[in-house]
Scaffold this motif. Structure first.
Motif, PDB file in Angstrom:
ATOM      1  N   PRO A 167      73.295  -7.770 114.788  1.00  0.00           N
ATOM      2  CA  PRO A 167      73.416  -9.108 113.837  1.00  0.00           C
ATOM      3  C   PRO A 167      73.593  -8.782 112.404  1.00  0.00           C
ATOM      4  N   TYR A 168      73.512  -7.736 111.953  1.00  0.00           N
ATOM      5  CA  TYR A 168      73.683  -7.527 110.559  1.00  0.00           C
ATOM      6  C   TYR A 168      74.742  -6.473 110.184  1.00  0.00           C
ATOM      7  N   SER A 169      75.205  -6.311 109.018  1.00  0.00           N
ATOM      8  CA  SER A 169      76.258  -5.214 108.707  1.00  0.00           C
ATOM      9  C   SER A 169      75.427  -3.848 108.429  1.00  0.00           C
ATOM     10  N   ILE A 170      76.160  -2.794 109.155  1.00  0.00           N
ATOM     11  CA  ILE A 170      75.512  -1.644 108.950  1.00  0.00           C
ATOM     12  C   ILE A 170      76.704  -0.701 109.254  1.00  0.00           C
ATOM     13  N   SER A 171      77.046   0.416 108.701  1.00  0.00           N
ATOM     14  CA  SER A 171      78.190   1.344 108.861  1.00  0.00           C
ATOM     15  C   SER A 171      77.601   2.320 110.151  1.00  0.00           C
ATOM     16  N   SER A 172      78.922   2.405 110.852  1.00  0.00           N
ATOM     17  CA  SER A 172      78.777   3.223 111.928  1.00  0.00           C
ATOM     18  C   SER A 172      78.182   4.860 111.725  1.00  0.00           C
ATOM     19  N   ALA A 173      78.244   5.258 110.536  1.00  0.00           N
ATOM     20  CA  ALA A 173      77.706   6.636 110.168  1.00  0.00           C
ATOM     21  C   ALA A 173      76.131   6.212 110.089  1.00  0.00           C
ATOM     22  N   THR A 174      75.806   5.306 109.608  1.00  0.00           N
ATOM     23  CA  THR A 174      74.182   4.988 109.547  1.00  0.00           C
ATOM     24  C   THR A 174      73.679   4.837 110.820  1.00  0.00           C
ATOM     25  N   ILE A 175      74.470   4.416 111.805  1.00  0.00           N
ATOM     26  CA  ILE A 175      74.227   4.184 113.117  1.00  0.00           C
ATOM     27  C   ILE A 175      74.024   5.366 113.778  1.00  0.00           C
ATOM     28  N   ARG A 176      75.056   6.334 113.557  1.00  0.00           N
ATOM     29  CA  ARG A 176      75.068   7.640 114.312  1.00  0.00           C
ATOM     30  C   ARG A 176      73.753   8.452 113.818  1.00  0.00           C
ATOM     31  N   ASN A 177      73.446   8.445 112.406  1.00  0.00           N
ATOM     32  CA  ASN A 177      72.149   9.168 111.964  1.00  0.00           C
ATOM     33  C   ASN A 177      70.989   8.379 112.803  1.00  0.00           C
ATOM     34  N   GLU A 178      70.836   7.248 112.980  1.00  0.00           N
ATOM     35  CA  GLU A 178      69.766   6.562 113.597  1.00  0.00           C
ATOM     36  C   GLU A 178      69.624   6.847 114.957  1.00  0.00           C
ATOM     37  N   SER A 184      61.257   2.495 113.038  1.00  0.00           N
ATOM     38  CA  SER A 184      61.567   1.371 112.440  1.00  0.00           C
ATOM     39  C   SER A 184      62.029   0.091 113.110  1.00  0.00           C
ATOM     40  N   GLU A 185      62.035  -1.136 112.358  1.00  0.00           N
ATOM     41  CA  GLU A 185      62.799  -2.463 113.007  1.00  0.00           C
ATOM     42  C   GLU A 185      64.258  -2.026 113.375  1.00  0.00           C
ATOM     43  N   ARG A 186      64.904  -1.400 112.260  1.00  0.00           N
ATOM     44  CA  ARG A 186      66.397  -1.126 112.749  1.00  0.00           C
ATOM     45  C   ARG A 186      66.580  -0.090 113.862  1.00  0.00           C
ATOM     46  N   ARG A 187      65.835   0.826 114.101  1.00  0.00           N
ATOM     47  CA  ARG A 187      65.794   1.813 114.897  1.00  0.00           C
ATOM     48  C   ARG A 187      65.456   1.157 116.144  1.00  0.00           C
ATOM     49  N   HIS A 188      64.802   0.073 116.321  1.00  0.00           N
ATOM     50  CA  HIS A 188      64.034  -0.387 117.550  1.00  0.00           C
ATOM     51  C   HIS A 188      65.242  -1.530 117.993  1.00  0.00           C
ATOM     52  N   ALA A 189      65.926  -1.962 116.839  1.00  0.00           N
ATOM     53  CA  ALA A 189      66.869  -2.902 117.292  1.00  0.00           C
ATOM     54  C   ALA A 189      67.956  -2.274 117.930  1.00  0.00           C
ATOM     55  N   ILE A 190      68.365  -0.868 117.468  1.00  0.00           N
ATOM     56  CA  ILE A 190      69.483  -0.201 117.953  1.00  0.00           C
ATOM     57  C   ILE A 190      69.081   0.279 119.320  1.00  0.00           C
ATOM     58  N   LEU A 191      67.864   0.928 119.391  1.00  0.00           N
ATOM     59  CA  LEU A 191      67.650   1.329 120.810  1.00  0.00           C
ATOM     60  C   LEU A 191      67.458   0.227 121.909  1.00  0.00           C
ATOM     61  N   GLY A 192      67.157  -1.216 121.326  1.00  0.00           N
ATOM     62  CA  GLY A 192      67.151  -2.175 122.491  1.00  0.00           C
ATOM     63  C   GLY A 192      68.430  -2.515 122.817  1.00  0.00           C
ATOM     64  N   LEU A 193      69.538  -2.494 121.712  1.00  0.00           N
ATOM     65  CA  LEU A 193      70.774  -2.582 122.211  1.00  0.00           C
ATOM     66  C   LEU A 193      71.339  -1.734 123.219  1.00  0.00           C
ATOM     67  N   ILE A 194      71.010  -0.194 122.868  1.00  0.00           N
ATOM     68  CA  ILE A 194      71.414   0.792 123.782  1.00  0.00           C
ATOM     69  C   ILE A 194      70.991   0.524 125.169  1.00  0.00           C
ATOM     70  N   ILE A 195      69.614   0.173 125.387  1.00  0.00           N
ATOM     71  CA  ILE A 195      69.264  -0.258 126.518  1.00  0.00           C
ATOM     72  C   ILE A 195      69.833  -1.197 127.501  1.00  0.00           C
ATOM     73  N   GLU A 196      69.997  -2.614 126.437  1.00  0.00           N
ATOM     74  CA  GLU A 196      70.809  -3.436 127.261  1.00  0.00           C
ATOM     75  C   GLU A 196      72.137  -3.053 127.569  1.00  0.00           C
ATOM     76  N   HIS A 197      72.947  -2.491 126.811  1.00  0.00           N
ATOM     77  CA  HIS A 197      74.024  -2.119 127.237  1.00  0.00           C
ATOM     78  C   HIS A 197      74.183  -1.311 128.489  1.00  0.00           C
ATOM     79  N   TYR A 198      73.196  -0.161 128.414  1.00  0.00           N
ATOM     80  CA  TYR A 198      73.048   0.649 129.702  1.00  0.00           C
ATOM     81  C   TYR A 198      72.810   0.060 130.722  1.00  0.00           C
ATOM     82  N   LEU A 199      72.101  -0.927 130.745  1.00  0.00           N
ATOM     83  CA  LEU A 199      71.384  -1.808 132.111  1.00  0.00           C
ATOM     84  C   LEU A 199      72.558  -2.624 132.921  1.00  0.00           C
ATOM     85  N   ARG A 200      73.567  -2.992 131.603  1.00  0.00           N
ATOM     86  CA  ARG A 200      74.421  -3.996 132.071  1.00  0.00           C
ATOM     87  C   ARG A 200      75.613  -3.249 132.670  1.00  0.00           C
TER      88      ARG A 200
END
Length: 79
Positions: free
Chosen positions: A34-45, A3-19
């Motif tokens: 860039p949008y509001s989402i709970s940390s629990a939802t992010i952990r599930n994703e 999904s778009e949300r999972r894609h955004a999360i994965l992209g941020l993880i990759i960018e952070h790891y590369l930096r």
């Protein structure tokens, strides 16, 4: 396909790891998205992305890092 949300999360993880070369946790990702989402939802994703083989978790309570599969995905598409 992920999904778009999972894609955004994965992209941020990759960018952070590369930096930084460090794992990233859900609370940090909450602040970076860039949008509001709970940390629990992010952990599930993140758990779902781990099941798909895109993330690895080195320690039980630690953040996640991109896997080789995530690097291949990032190389084939732009985030």
């Amino acid at each position: 396909m992920i999904s778009e949300r999972r894609h955004a999360i994965l992209g941020l993880i990759i960018e952070h790891y590369l930096r930084t070369g460090e794992p990233i946790g859900s609370k940090t990702l909450c602040q970076l998205l860039p949008y509001s989402i709970s940390s629990a939802t992010i952990r599930n994703e993140m758990a779902y992305l781990t099941q798909l083989g895109f993330l690895e978790q080195r320690h039980t309570s630690g953040g996640r890092v991109p896997s080789k599969a995530a690097a291949s995905l990032a190389a084939s598409i732009s985030f």
